[in-house]
Design an enzyme around this catalytic site. Structure first.
Site, PDB file in Angstrom:
ATOM      1  N   HIS A  52     -10.520  -5.112  -3.086  1.00  0.00           N
ATOM      2  CA  HIS A  52      -9.163  -5.448  -2.648  1.00  0.00           C
ATOM      3  C   HIS A  52      -9.187  -5.843  -1.182  1.00  0.00           C
ATOM      4  O   HIS A  52     -10.022  -5.368  -0.402  1.00  0.00           O
ATOM      5  CB  HIS A  52      -8.209  -4.270  -2.867  1.00  0.00           C
ATOM      6  CG  HIS A  52      -8.719  -2.982  -2.318  1.00  0.00           C
ATOM      7  ND1 HIS A  52      -9.671  -2.231  -2.974  1.00  0.00           N
ATOM      8  CD2 HIS A  52      -8.433  -2.326  -1.167  1.00  0.00           C
ATOM      9  CE1 HIS A  52      -9.941  -1.156  -2.241  1.00  0.00           C
ATOM     10  NE2 HIS A  52      -9.220  -1.189  -1.141  1.00  0.00           N
ATOM     11  N   ASN A 102     -12.965  -3.167   2.682  1.00  0.00           N
ATOM     12  CA  ASN A 102     -13.932  -2.085   2.818  1.00  0.00           C
ATOM     13  C   ASN A 102     -14.962  -2.177   1.704  1.00  0.00           C
ATOM     14  O   ASN A 102     -14.622  -2.408   0.543  1.00  0.00           O
ATOM     15  CB  ASN A 102     -13.209  -0.732   2.776  1.00  0.00           C
ATOM     16  CG  ASN A 102     -12.390  -0.493   4.034  1.00  0.00           C
ATOM     17  OD1 ASN A 102     -12.816  -0.868   5.128  1.00  0.00           O
ATOM     18  ND2 ASN A 102     -11.227   0.108   3.889  1.00  0.00           N
ATOM     19  N   ASP A 153       0.848  -1.191   0.000  1.00  0.00           N
ATOM     20  CA  ASP A 153       0.000   0.000   0.000  1.00  0.00           C
ATOM     21  C   ASP A 153       0.886   1.245   0.000  1.00  0.00           C
ATOM     22  O   ASP A 153       1.904   1.298   0.691  1.00  0.00           O
ATOM     23  CB  ASP A 153      -0.917  -0.006   1.234  1.00  0.00           C
ATOM     24  CG  ASP A 153      -2.065   0.978   1.091  1.00  0.00           C
ATOM     25  OD1 ASP A 153      -3.214   0.521   0.952  1.00  0.00           O
ATOM     26  OD2 ASP A 153      -1.819   2.201   1.124  1.00  0.00           O
ATOM     27  N   ILE A 154       0.486   2.243  -0.770  1.00  0.00           N
ATOM     28  CA  ILE A 154       1.273   3.468  -0.916  1.00  0.00           C
ATOM     29  C   ILE A 154       1.257   4.301   0.377  1.00  0.00           C
ATOM     30  O   ILE A 154       2.146   5.121   0.595  1.00  0.00           O
ATOM     31  CB  ILE A 154       0.737   4.289  -2.121  1.00  0.00           C
ATOM     32  CG1 ILE A 154       1.816   5.186  -2.697  1.00  0.00           C
ATOM     33  CG2 ILE A 154      -0.535   5.049  -1.784  1.00  0.00           C
ATOM     34  CD1 ILE A 154       1.475   5.756  -4.067  1.00  0.00           C
ATOM     35  N   GLY A 199     -15.408   3.540   4.182  1.00  0.00           N
ATOM     36  CA  GLY A 199     -14.213   4.296   3.811  1.00  0.00           C
ATOM     37  C   GLY A 199     -13.532   3.778   2.560  1.00  0.00           C
ATOM     38  O   GLY A 199     -12.363   4.063   2.314  1.00  0.00           O
TER      39      GLY A 199
HETATM   40  P1  AMP Z   1      -9.792   1.474   0.487  1.00  0.00           P
HETATM   41  O1  AMP Z   1      -9.877   2.732   1.305  1.00  0.00           O
HETATM   42  O2  AMP Z   1     -10.200   0.242   1.208  1.00  0.00           O
HETATM   43  O3  AMP Z   1     -10.512   1.641  -0.850  1.00  0.00           O
HETATM   44  O4  AMP Z   1      -8.247   1.286   0.189  1.00  0.00           O
HETATM   45  C1  AMP Z   1      -7.579   1.850  -0.885  1.00  0.00           C
HETATM   46  C2  AMP Z   1      -6.124   1.741  -0.572  1.00  0.00           C
HETATM   47  O5  AMP Z   1      -5.392   1.895  -1.767  1.00  0.00           O
HETATM   48  C3  AMP Z   1      -5.616   2.814   0.403  1.00  0.00           C
HETATM   49  O6  AMP Z   1      -5.052   2.166   1.546  1.00  0.00           O
HETATM   50  C4  AMP Z   1      -4.576   3.564  -0.420  1.00  0.00           C
HETATM   51  O7  AMP Z   1      -3.466   3.980   0.351  1.00  0.00           O
HETATM   52  C5  AMP Z   1      -4.191   2.545  -1.466  1.00  0.00           C
HETATM   53  N1  AMP Z   1      -3.675   3.089  -2.707  1.00  0.00           N
HETATM   54  C6  AMP Z   1      -4.207   4.072  -3.465  1.00  0.00           C
HETATM   55  N2  AMP Z   1      -3.449   4.291  -4.550  1.00  0.00           N
HETATM   56  C7  AMP Z   1      -2.414   3.422  -4.491  1.00  0.00           C
HETATM   57  C8  AMP Z   1      -1.293   3.151  -5.324  1.00  0.00           C
HETATM   58  N3  AMP Z   1      -1.054   3.827  -6.459  1.00  0.00           N
HETATM   59  N4  AMP Z   1      -0.420   2.194  -4.936  1.00  0.00           N
HETATM   60  C9  AMP Z   1      -0.618   1.503  -3.791  1.00  0.00           C
HETATM   61  N5  AMP Z   1      -1.668   1.694  -2.978  1.00  0.00           N
HETATM   62  C10 AMP Z   1      -2.557   2.646  -3.316  1.00  0.00           C
END
Ligand code: AMP
Ligand code: ZN
Length: 113
Positions: free
Chosen positions: A99, A86, A30-31, A92
């Site tokens: 995912h 989620n 995760d970023i 959220g």
């Molecule tokens: P959610 O809030 O459950 O939809 O999680 C989305 C997740 O994706 C968050 O934890 C973000 O930090 C992560 N995310 C968004 N863009 C990227 C990216 N380019 N690379 C890795 N993780 C990402």
């Protein structure tokens, strides 16, 4: 799926710190990590939530869950880990491609579950 950031990561159009990949899933860091280890397991088929999932996608998600224990072991999460999916706005969810968050590497807080 156009304009889906995770489809773009799967297609290699956006870089990611890849942990594991096969025909069903991509796992990457995760970023914006919320734990010492925070990875995302993303089924390669695009669907936003469980409510939209068809049978083929359900089988792909099943294979994700079957693979996660080995991935967690490779990530050094022998002491355990937390999985979060989620679903929708109140949860959220920000990326509408289903995912599984894999969180660990530390004792997880007890406030949320
Ligand atoms: P959610 O809030 O459950 O939809 O999680 C989305 C997740 O994706 C968050 O934890 C973000 O930090 C992560 N995310 C968004 N863009 C990227 C990216 N380019 N690379 C890795 N993780 C990402
Ligand atoms: Zn997508």
């Amino acid at each position: 799926m156009e304009n889906c950031i995770f489809c773009k990561i799967i297609a290699g159009e956006i870089p990611s710190k890849k942990v594991y990949e096969d025909e069903d899933m991509l796992v990457f860091h995760d970023i914006s990590p919320q734990a010492k280890v925070h990875c995302l397991c993303v089924p390669k088929s695009h669907f936003a939530t469980l409510a939209e999932m068809d049978e083929v996608q359900a089988n792909q998600l099943k294979r994700c869950f079957e693979k996660i224990p080995a991935i967690a072991k490779d990530l050094g999460l022998e002491n355990g880990y937390r999985l979060i999916i989620n679903q929708g706005q109140d949860a959220g969810q920000t990326v509408f491609h289903l995912h599984i968050h894999i969180l660990g590497g530390q004792k997880m807080g007890e406030k949320m579950l």
